[in-house]
Design an enzyme around this catalytic site. Structure first.
Site, short mmCIF file in Angstrom:
data_model
loop_
_atom_site.label_atom_id
_atom_site.label_comp_id
_atom_site.label_asym_id
_atom_site.label_seq_id
_atom_site.Cartn_x
_atom_site.Cartn_y
_atom_site.Cartn_z
CB SER A 31 -0.94 0.00 1.21
OG SER A 31 -0.20 -0.18 2.41
CG ASN A 118 -4.10 -5.10 12.87
OD1 ASN A 118 -3.55 -4.95 11.77
ND2 ASN A 118 -4.43 -6.29 13.35
CB THR A 163 -41.90 24.31 -8.78
OG1 THR A 163 -43.01 24.76 -9.56
CG2 THR A 163 -41.84 25.13 -7.48
CG HIS A 164 -42.56 20.97 -11.72
ND1 HIS A 164 -42.76 19.64 -11.46
CD2 HIS A 164 -43.32 21.65 -10.82
CE1 HIS A 164 -43.64 19.50 -10.48
NE2 HIS A 164 -43.98 20.71 -10.05
CE LYS A 291 -19.40 26.43 -26.88
NZ LYS A 291 -20.68 25.86 -26.51
CG ASN A 293 -17.56 26.17 -23.48
OD1 ASN A 293 -18.63 26.60 -23.90
ND2 ASN A 293 -16.63 25.62 -24.25
CD GLU A 298 -19.56 22.28 -18.81
OE1 GLU A 298 -19.93 21.44 -19.63
OE2 GLU A 298 -18.78 23.20 -19.10
CE1 TYR A 325 -6.30 -3.74 8.74
CE2 TYR A 325 -5.35 -5.91 8.33
CZ TYR A 325 -5.52 -4.58 7.97
OH TYR A 325 -4.91 -4.10 6.84
CD GLN A 330 -2.88 -2.50 2.11
OE1 GLN A 330 -2.22 -2.74 3.12
NE2 GLN A 330 -2.58 -3.00 0.93
CE LYS A 333 -4.27 2.51 4.40
NZ LYS A 333 -5.33 1.77 5.06
N1 ARG Z 1 -1.25 -1.40 5.30
C1 ARG Z 1 -2.19 -1.95 6.21
C2 ARG Z 1 -3.57 -1.28 6.05
O1 ARG Z 1 -3.64 -0.32 5.40
C3 ARG Z 1 -1.74 -1.75 7.62
C4 ARG Z 1 -2.24 -2.76 8.59
C5 ARG Z 1 -1.67 -4.09 8.29
N2 ARG Z 1 -2.00 -5.03 9.32
C6 ARG Z 1 -1.89 -6.31 9.13
N3 ARG Z 1 -2.24 -7.10 10.11
N4 ARG Z 1 -1.47 -6.79 8.01
O2 ARG Z 1 -4.56 -1.74 6.54
#
Ligand code: ARG
Length: 466
Positions: A31, A118, A163-164, A291, A293, A298, A325, A330, A333
């Site tokens: 990640s 975790n 309205t509408h 033009k 725009n 948009e 967990y 993961q 994010k």
């Molecule tokens: N990169 C992991 C995440 O975003 C971190 C936690 C990893 N924990 C594990 N037990 N593998 O969730």
């Protein structure tokens, strides 16, 4: 990004492994390509953890000092772009710790006492999302200020209310602007509520069960600006409802932005000409020289797609996950990062666009008088002055609208004789309510469109936003 060419077992957790991961395993598992955005929060969390470990006597002050100093060096390397991220080290947490070991030696290995990735990632991510709640509140306030300034400039300027998307009754430009200020006020409240709820510290939940070390969770929570430690270690490491709440608030806010953007697109068209967008927020066409725009509007209108998409994606990731967990999490994010970037950009663009646009008073006022917009005023006059029941007044007015339509004129242009033919109780006085300025001025009920009411609300918002 550097990759370790040899397939050595991971130095962070490879004790029971003889072989390194397959290259594709590494690609799906890592990640670091995106969670490097948590570097600052990760260092902040680790520094708080190290200080607590020393305060409770779990590690020495000397080790904690080296760790805390070293972490600052790591962060400055990252922020200077001088850090070599490694995919083999999976994520930001292990990249930081590994570099710390290079910098300060074996003492770095004590940082992970009474902690797991975790609770670490749950804490980092909460800090990050918390910051974006604050950014959203600020971005919304800036947009609200721009809208209030527009409202003030046109507090008494009539425009058609729809309205509408059919002309309904005249309203004021100021009233229309303030409608969005109200929506955004609730959006801001949603981010503040979400922030308050998420402000509990997962750190110390460790992998899932807590720890046997005598940690001080109050201390780490307080150091990181959390209101309290999270009360259940399983919950602390395994829920992402804080991110979902952020995304839900962002989705609703983006919906409001999308509606305003749509109105600006319509209003800036040649058919409406209600507003002139400034050059700063418009683009030209490579083939059609005339033009101009409204591209920014948009794009703001479209950003809801990504933000709602992120919301749906994370809900889908989370549903059905057993406690505690799972690596599925993961996937939280990138969705949140993209949604937050999109929202903040949309808010900033909208604030700039609104601040720079010009409301075309003449066009707004002229449009306000079209579409028999004061028909309700006529019906209300028949009730108030002539004493008709509203249903009958509605019917008489409808007949007069049909008559005006057939004659190709507006209601105020109908001669009194025609009016009286529709109902004998009608007098010359009826014309006093058929003008748009009178119409809007008469709507003095609380929250109504009368300029006097609009100015009260402008004053209220100026105080709130001061
Ligand atoms: N990169 C992991 C995440 O975003 C971190 C936690 C990893 N924990 C594990 N037990 N593998 O969730």
């Amino acid at each position: 990004m550097t990759d370790t060419p040899d397939r050595a077992a991971n130095t962070m957790w490879g004790g029971r492994f003889d072989d390194g991961p397959d290259a594709i395993m590494e690609a799906i598992n890592a990640s670091i390509g995106f969670d490097r955005r948590l570097a600052r929060e990760d260092v902040e969390g680790s520094r708080a953890h190290a200080a607590m470990l020393a305060a409770t006597g779990i590690i020495t002050e000397e080790d904690a000092g080296a760790i805390r100093e070293g972490l600052l060096t790591v962060l400055s390397e990252i922020e200077r772009g001088a850090f070599a991220f490694s995919t083999a080290l999976e994520d930001i947490h292990m990249n930081v710790e590994s570099r710390l070991r290079e910098l300060i030696g074996p003492a770095a290995g004590r940082l992970h006492t009474a902690r797991s990735r975790n609770d670490q990632v749950a804490s980092d991510f909460r800090l990050w999302v918390r910051g974006r709640c604050d950014a959203a509140v600020d971005g919304i306030a800036a947009l609200q200020r721009a809208l209030v300034a527009q409202a003030e400039a046109g507090a008494d300027c009539p425009m058609p209310g729809f309205t509408h998307l059919q002309v309904a009754q005249p309203v004021t430009w100021g009233h229309h602007m303030l409608a969005y200020v109200e929506m955004l006020g609730r959006d801001s409240g949603r981010f503040a509520d979400a922030r308050a709820r998420m402000n509990e510290c997962p750190l110390g939940a460790a992998a899932l069960a807590g720890t046997s070390f005598p940690i001080d969770r109050q201390m780490t929570a307080a150091t990181l600006g959390f209101d309290r430690p999270a009360a259940n270690s399983l919950d602390a490491v395994s829920d992402r409802d804080f991110a979902l709440e952020y995304l839900a608030a962002a989705t609703i806010c983006a919906t409001h932005l999308s509606r305003l953007a749509e109105e600006l697109v319509i209003w800036s068209s040649a058919q409406f000409r209600f507003v002139t967008m400034s050059d700063r927020w418009s683009t030209g066409s490579s083939i059609m020289p005339q033009k101009k725009n409204p591209d920014a509007a948009e794009l703001i209108r479209a950003k809801i797609g990504r933000i709602l998409g992120a919301n749906v994606a994370l809900l889908t990731v989370m549903k059905g996950l057993p406690l505690a967990y799972s690596k599925d999490m993961q996937e939280d994010k990138e969705q949140v990062f993209d949604a937050a970037d999109s929202l903040d950009l949309a808010l900033a663009a909208m604030a700039g666009m609104v601040a720079d646009m010009t409301a075309n008073r003449a066009a707004l006022e002229a449009a306000a008088a079209t579409g028999f917009s004061t028909a309700t005023d006529l019906a209300d006059w028949l009730v108030r002055v002539a004493g008709l029941p509203f249903r009958e007044a509605h019917h008489v007015t409808g007949a007069l609208v049909a008559r005006a339509e057939a004659a190709g004129c507006d209601l105020p242009d109908l001669p009194l004789a025609d009016m009286r033919a529709a109902h004998p109780a009608i007098t010359e006085d009826v014309y006093s309510v058929l003008g748009v300025a009178n119409s809007v001025a008469s709507r003095t009920s609380y929250g109504g469109t009368a300029p006097a009411r609009v100015r009260e609300q402008i004053a209220r918002w100026k105080e709130i936003l001061a």
